[in-house]
Design an enzyme around this catalytic site. Structure first.
Site, PDB file in Angstrom:
ATOM      1  N   ASN A   1      45.954 -22.850  84.415  1.00 22.18           N
ATOM      2  CA  ASN A   1      45.711 -21.439  84.104  1.00 22.18           C
ATOM      3  C   ASN A   1      44.953 -20.727  85.221  1.00 22.18           C
ATOM      4  O   ASN A   1      45.280 -19.595  85.589  1.00 22.18           O
ATOM      5  CB  ASN A   1      44.927 -21.349  82.790  1.00 22.18           C
TER       6      ASN A   1
ATOM      7  N   HIS B   1      46.976 -16.132  78.984  1.00 21.50           N
ATOM      8  CA  HIS B   1      47.809 -14.942  78.825  1.00 21.50           C
ATOM      9  C   HIS B   1      49.232 -15.202  79.319  1.00 21.50           C
ATOM     10  O   HIS B   1      49.441 -15.893  80.316  1.00 21.50           O
ATOM     11  CB  HIS B   1      47.246 -13.773  79.638  1.00 21.50           C
TER      12      HIS B   1
END
Length: 286
Positions: A169, A138
């Site tokens: 991440n 994201h």
């Protein structure tokens, strides 16, 4: 299952106007190109719409979107705006106003990654990431958008996603996102722009689409309070145990590596963008 896509139709630019990821499969990634250092796309100098944040309750300003890359499509969702780059099948930038109310909401995290229905040329699809070794990372974190169910689900559109190495991440990038949420508890509202550093000859993943794998990601945080303050981070797309302060750079440096212009109408822009931010100030100031 990903929805069928109609690929490569003519773009029309609209005029109107979130991260802790679930683990993804981490098989070895496909590599279709060697890494190079050239950044060949160009930014436009046409008039950029302004974003006037309706939920800001303290100092209010109109903030321009970052400059656009030629042929990008600007797409507006409830809680963020994206400049989608079809060449690299991910955004050049994601821009949003983050508020304390958004972070303190009670909506549950979404679960399903979907193609963005508003991107005319169609986004990458979730299966482009399957067995690639990269997470669906994201840019506007889902944990930043807890105030509204629809807005939460929109953070899972593939226009808000970029390939991220799992240890990045789920590690240092996640820590940075958590730090930003600490910032907003102090500041009440912050303007955020974040994205990958895109350039030619990056490695690619994807069976249906060629999704470029960025070598770096950036995040810029801005508040107009107390004369205005900015802080920028530029991070390699790999795991790291270094302190977040290690990755602080001037916004000028981020502009140099991306070819983009950020917060062009902010008061004292040149002064703000030339200096390094200070994590302690952002954590402690009123």
């Amino acid at each position: 299952m990903d929805q069928p896509q109609n690929r490569k139709t003519q773009v029309e630019q609209p005029v109107q106007q979130s991260h802790t990821e679930e683990p993804q499969s981490a098989e070895p990634a496909a590599s279709n190109a060697d890494v190079a250092n050239s950044n060949t796309y160009t930014t436009t100098t046409t008039e950029v719409p302004t974003f006037s944040a309706p939920t800001v309750t303290d100092e209010r300003i109109e903030v321009s979107y970052p400059s656009s890359v030629a042929n990008d499509q600007i797409v507006h969702h409830l809680s963020y705006t994206v400049s989608y780059n079809d060449k690299y099948e991910q955004p050049d930038w994601v821009f949003y106003l983050l508020t304390r109310a958004m972070v303190n909401g009670s909506e549950k995290r979404g679960e399903k990654f979907l193609p963005d229905p508003d991107v005319k040329l169609a986004t990458a699809v979730t299966t482009d990431y399957s067995k690639s070794g990269y997470d669906r990372g994201h840019l506007c974190p889902s944990a930043d958008v807890r105030h509204d169910a629809t807005a939460q689900s929109e953070t899972f559109y593939m226009s808000n996603i970029s390939p991220q190495e799992p240890n990045f991440n789920r590690g240092v990038w996640k820590k940075l996102e958590e730090l930003v949420r600490q910032f907003v508890l102090t500041h009440d509202s912050l303007y955020i722009v974040t994205g990958p550093v895109l350039k030619d000859k990056l490695k690619h993943i994807g069976k249906r689409n060629k999704v470029a794998v960025p070598e770096q990601f950036y995040k810029i945080i801005y508040t107009p309070k107390n004369g205005g303050h900015m802080i920028g981070f530029l991070m390699p797309n790999k795991g790291s145990n270094k302190k977040l302060s290690t990755f602080i750079v001037s916004v000028d440096e981020i502009e140099s590596v991306t070819g983009l212009n950020f917060f062009s109408d902010a008061p004292n822009e040149a002064d703000l963008e030339s200096k390094l931010g200070n994590v302690l100030w952002w954590q402690q100031c009123d």
